[in-house]
Design a protein around this motif. Structure first.
Motif, PDB file in Angstrom:
ATOM      1  N   ARG A 118      -2.367  -1.679 -11.153  1.00  0.00           N
ATOM      2  CA  ARG A 118      -2.728  -0.916  -9.954  1.00  0.00           C
ATOM      3  C   ARG A 118      -4.218  -0.548  -9.953  1.00  0.00           C
ATOM      4  O   ARG A 118      -4.857  -0.559  -8.901  1.00  0.00           O
ATOM      5  CB  ARG A 118      -1.864   0.342  -9.845  1.00  0.00           C
ATOM      6  CG  ARG A 118      -0.365   0.046  -9.762  1.00  0.00           C
ATOM      7  CD  ARG A 118       0.416   1.200  -9.151  1.00  0.00           C
ATOM      8  NE  ARG A 118       0.224   2.461  -9.854  1.00  0.00           N
ATOM      9  CZ  ARG A 118       0.942   2.863 -10.893  1.00  0.00           C
ATOM     10  NH1 ARG A 118       1.888   2.084 -11.391  1.00  0.00           N
ATOM     11  NH2 ARG A 118       0.731   4.046 -11.453  1.00  0.00           N
ATOM     12  N   ARG A 119      -4.760  -0.232 -11.141  1.00  0.00           N
ATOM     13  CA  ARG A 119      -6.207   0.064 -11.200  1.00  0.00           C
ATOM     14  C   ARG A 119      -7.018  -1.158 -10.817  1.00  0.00           C
ATOM     15  O   ARG A 119      -8.026  -1.048 -10.097  1.00  0.00           O
ATOM     16  CB  ARG A 119      -6.584   0.550 -12.606  1.00  0.00           C
ATOM     17  CG  ARG A 119      -6.181   1.989 -12.896  1.00  0.00           C
ATOM     18  CD  ARG A 119      -6.864   2.513 -14.131  1.00  0.00           C
ATOM     19  NE  ARG A 119      -6.438   1.820 -15.341  1.00  0.00           N
ATOM     20  CZ  ARG A 119      -5.426   2.204 -16.119  1.00  0.00           C
ATOM     21  NH1 ARG A 119      -4.734   3.294 -15.811  1.00  0.00           N
ATOM     22  NH2 ARG A 119      -5.114   1.526 -17.210  1.00  0.00           N
TER      23      ARG A 119
ATOM     24  N   SER B 240      -5.777   6.594   3.198  1.00  0.00           N
ATOM     25  CA  SER B 240      -4.936   6.958   2.059  1.00  0.00           C
ATOM     26  C   SER B 240      -4.274   8.313   2.268  1.00  0.00           C
ATOM     27  O   SER B 240      -3.075   8.498   1.981  1.00  0.00           O
ATOM     28  CB  SER B 240      -5.780   6.973   0.778  1.00  0.00           C
ATOM     29  OG  SER B 240      -5.002   7.361  -0.338  1.00  0.00           O
TER      30      SER B 240
ATOM     31  N   GLU C 140       2.749   1.740  -3.357  1.00  0.00           N
ATOM     32  CA  GLU C 140       1.886   2.272  -4.417  1.00  0.00           C
ATOM     33  C   GLU C 140       1.783   3.785  -4.333  1.00  0.00           C
ATOM     34  O   GLU C 140       1.781   4.482  -5.352  1.00  0.00           O
ATOM     35  CB  GLU C 140       0.493   1.643  -4.318  1.00  0.00           C
ATOM     36  CG  GLU C 140       0.454   0.185  -4.750  1.00  0.00           C
ATOM     37  CD  GLU C 140      -0.896  -0.442  -4.478  1.00  0.00           C
ATOM     38  OE1 GLU C 140      -1.823   0.294  -4.096  1.00  0.00           O
ATOM     39  OE2 GLU C 140      -1.014  -1.669  -4.647  1.00  0.00           O
TER      40      GLU C 140
ATOM     41  N   LEU D  25       0.829  -1.204   0.000  1.00  0.00           N
ATOM     42  CA  LEU D  25       0.000   0.000   0.000  1.00  0.00           C
ATOM     43  C   LEU D  25       0.864   1.255   0.000  1.00  0.00           C
ATOM     44  O   LEU D  25       0.629   2.184  -0.784  1.00  0.00           O
ATOM     45  CB  LEU D  25      -0.920  -0.015   1.225  1.00  0.00           C
ATOM     46  CG  LEU D  25      -1.809   1.213   1.428  1.00  0.00           C
ATOM     47  CD1 LEU D  25      -2.761   1.375   0.267  1.00  0.00           C
ATOM     48  CD2 LEU D  25      -2.583   1.089   2.749  1.00  0.00           C
TER      49      LEU D  25
ATOM     50  N   ARG E 280     -11.110   4.165   3.887  1.00  0.00           N
ATOM     51  CA  ARG E 280      -9.997   4.027   2.932  1.00  0.00           C
ATOM     52  C   ARG E 280      -9.455   5.382   2.515  1.00  0.00           C
ATOM     53  O   ARG E 280      -8.244   5.557   2.370  1.00  0.00           O
ATOM     54  CB  ARG E 280     -10.451   3.233   1.699  1.00  0.00           C
ATOM     55  CG  ARG E 280     -10.568   1.749   1.936  1.00  0.00           C
ATOM     56  CD  ARG E 280     -10.651   1.002   0.619  1.00  0.00           C
ATOM     57  NE  ARG E 280     -11.768   1.450  -0.197  1.00  0.00           N
ATOM     58  CZ  ARG E 280     -12.991   0.955  -0.111  1.00  0.00           C
ATOM     59  NH1 ARG E 280     -13.266   0.004   0.760  1.00  0.00           N
ATOM     60  NH2 ARG E 280     -13.962   1.396  -0.884  1.00  0.00           N
TER      61      ARG E 280
ATOM     62  N   ARG F  48      -9.739  -4.088  -4.041  1.00  0.00           N
ATOM     63  CA  ARG F  48      -9.799  -3.730  -2.618  1.00  0.00           C
ATOM     64  C   ARG F  48     -11.098  -3.009  -2.265  1.00  0.00           C
ATOM     65  O   ARG F  48     -11.581  -3.118  -1.132  1.00  0.00           O
ATOM     66  CB  ARG F  48      -8.600  -2.855  -2.256  1.00  0.00           C
ATOM     67  CG  ARG F  48      -7.260  -3.584  -2.295  1.00  0.00           C
ATOM     68  CD  ARG F  48      -6.168  -2.743  -1.650  1.00  0.00           C
ATOM     69  NE  ARG F  48      -4.889  -3.427  -1.726  1.00  0.00           N
ATOM     70  CZ  ARG F  48      -3.917  -3.139  -2.569  1.00  0.00           C
ATOM     71  NH1 ARG F  48      -4.087  -2.147  -3.435  1.00  0.00           N
ATOM     72  NH2 ARG F  48      -2.785  -3.806  -2.581  1.00  0.00           N
TER      73      ARG F  48
ATOM     74  N   GLU G 260      -6.024  -3.594  -8.844  1.00  0.00           N
ATOM     75  CA  GLU G 260      -5.854  -3.797  -7.406  1.00  0.00           C
ATOM     76  C   GLU G 260      -6.770  -2.868  -6.607  1.00  0.00           C
ATOM     77  O   GLU G 260      -7.409  -3.301  -5.629  1.00  0.00           O
ATOM     78  CB  GLU G 260      -4.400  -3.540  -7.018  1.00  0.00           C
ATOM     79  CG  GLU G 260      -3.443  -4.616  -7.491  1.00  0.00           C
ATOM     80  CD  GLU G 260      -2.008  -4.280  -7.137  1.00  0.00           C
ATOM     81  OE1 GLU G 260      -1.288  -5.203  -6.740  1.00  0.00           O
ATOM     82  OE2 GLU G 260      -1.626  -3.105  -7.263  1.00  0.00           O
ATOM     83  N   GLU G 261      -6.816  -1.623  -7.010  1.00  0.00           N
ATOM     84  CA  GLU G 261      -7.660  -0.654  -6.298  1.00  0.00           C
ATOM     85  C   GLU G 261      -9.128  -1.055  -6.383  1.00  0.00           C
ATOM     86  O   GLU G 261      -9.872  -0.952  -5.404  1.00  0.00           O
ATOM     87  CB  GLU G 261      -7.446   0.743  -6.875  1.00  0.00           C
ATOM     88  CG  GLU G 261      -6.073   1.332  -6.571  1.00  0.00           C
ATOM     89  CD  GLU G 261      -5.795   2.603  -7.344  1.00  0.00           C
ATOM     90  OE1 GLU G 261      -6.693   3.031  -8.112  1.00  0.00           O
ATOM     91  OE2 GLU G 261      -4.709   3.173  -7.182  1.00  0.00           O
ATOM     92  N   TYR G 262      -9.541  -1.513  -7.564  1.00  0.00           N
ATOM     93  CA  TYR G 262     -10.930  -1.923  -7.717  1.00  0.00           C
ATOM     94  C   TYR G 262     -11.223  -3.149  -6.854  1.00  0.00           C
ATOM     95  O   TYR G 262     -12.277  -3.234  -6.199  1.00  0.00           O
ATOM     96  CB  TYR G 262     -11.232  -2.223  -9.184  1.00  0.00           C
ATOM     97  CG  TYR G 262     -12.697  -2.518  -9.423  1.00  0.00           C
ATOM     98  CD1 TYR G 262     -13.613  -1.484  -9.570  1.00  0.00           C
ATOM     99  CD2 TYR G 262     -13.153  -3.829  -9.456  1.00  0.00           C
ATOM    100  CE1 TYR G 262     -14.960  -1.752  -9.754  1.00  0.00           C
ATOM    101  CE2 TYR G 262     -14.497  -4.109  -9.640  1.00  0.00           C
ATOM    102  CZ  TYR G 262     -15.399  -3.073  -9.792  1.00  0.00           C
ATOM    103  OH  TYR G 262     -16.734  -3.331  -9.969  1.00  0.00           O
TER     104      TYR G 262
END
Length: 344
Positions: free
Chosen positions: A241-242, A207, A148, A145, A203, A248, A244-246
């Protein structure tokens, strides 16, 4: 510091301590403390610096999941030496609320007290001496995290490992880190019940906090370009990465490869190849790992009457038998054991 910083080292009652509703460890047994606290952080050495003071030893660990982070309170009562080695999987922010500690991280040595915190690198060996009466607010940030966030800031491969861990809490950036850490602590403490704050809100707050830590890390020497033989970091192209974000953000939903590829703006093959190359994982294994991590965070933050099965369903783990076996493989204990530890 505020009124939670006492003037003497005598331990306070458990109910008066930060994050008291999330108590997971309360013991005077040194070996039990080492084993139980190691489950949440990592295996580590823990010894009394002064065996004659064994009567003052009382380990307390309170732990709450928050937006992908873990907010912790830890104290030992007596003077202890702690040797976790390399943290490997996470960065660790330690803010003394009372007392002091000597923290060695790689070649750096910091005297941490009410005016100075530390951010520990996962790649550098760490050793600490906590003085009697030392109490710390500790924020665990998963390594992937934070990395990134570094990539977003630098737009290139970072070397976020060897940096000075000291954070002067009296300077503007350090003061902001302290204020935000206490905000996360306050929000966790004052939930009507775990899960009442929408995950998306948690989140976003988490962040913003990680971004503050990245700013400190880069300012203190952690932003150099990676040399040819630098330790591997969790760098991945934008479409990975997109995805992964989706993932999570939608762990409670069905996550199909075609849909993930569409959300990531890539082909299915490119997405699969990206996860294998940059995450050393299949997409399905990555999803499972994220669900297990979120499940554990929910268990650690759960009310005493919570059921681990209900919490599993809330993160998309619909086959409870297989989920429990995977949890045991990942964390070394059954989910019911984690909940029992939470209830103590």
């Amino acid at each position: 510091m505020d009124d939670e910083t006492p003037s003497d080292p005598r331990p306070r009652s458990g109910a008066a301590l930060p994050l008291a509703r999330y108590a997971v460890v309360a013991t005077r047994d040194l070996d039990l403390a080492r084993e139980q606290i190691g489950r949440i952080f990592c295996p580590h050495g823990l010894v009394l610096a002064d065996p004659a003071a064994a009567g003052r030893f009382e380990a307390r660990h309170h732990s709450a999941g928050f937006g992908g982070l873990t907010i912790n309170f830890v104290s030992y009562g007596a003077r202890v030496e702690i040797d976790p080695g390399c943290l490997d999987r996470f960065f660790l922010l330690q803010i003394p609320l009372a007392g002091s500690a000597l923290v060695r991280s790689g070649s750096h040595e910091t005297f941490a007290d009410g005016g100075r915190a530390t951010l520990l690198s996962p790649a550098l060996p760490t050793r600490m001496v906590w003085e009697a009466g030392c109490e710390k607010l500790i924020v665990l940030v998963p390594r992937g995290l934070l990395e990134e966030h570094v990539i977003r800031v630098l737009d290139r491969v970072p070397r976020p490992f060897d940096f000075d861990p000291a954070i002067d809490l009296r300077l503007p950036r350090g003061g902001a880190i302290l204020s935000q850490a206490r905000l996360l602590q306050h929000l966790a403490e004052n939930r009507e019940r775990p899960g009442t704050v929408p995950d998306a809100v948690e989140r976003e707050l988490a962040s913003a906090f990680v971004t503050l830590l990245v700013g400190h890390m880069l300012e203190r020497g952690g932003g150099g370009a990676a040399p040819a033989h630098a330790q591997r970091v969790s760098v991945a192209p934008a479409h990975v990465r997109r995805a992964e974000e989706y993932i999570r953000a939608h762990l409670d939903s069905a996550l199909s490869l075609p849909h993930l590829a569409e959300r990531a703006g890539s082909s299915m093959r490119s997405l699969q190849d990206g996860f294998r190359r940059f995450r050393d994982s299949t997409i399905s294994d990555f999803i499972l790992a994220q669900r297990l991590d979120r499940w554990r965070a929910l268990i650690l933050a759960a009310d005493p009457e919570a059921k681990v099965g209900d919490l599993a369903l809330g993160v998309g783990l619909n086959h409870l038998g297989r989920a429990a076996a995977a949890y045991r493989d990942r964390f070394g204990e059954a989910p019911s054991q984690t909940l029992r530890q939470r209830r103590r």
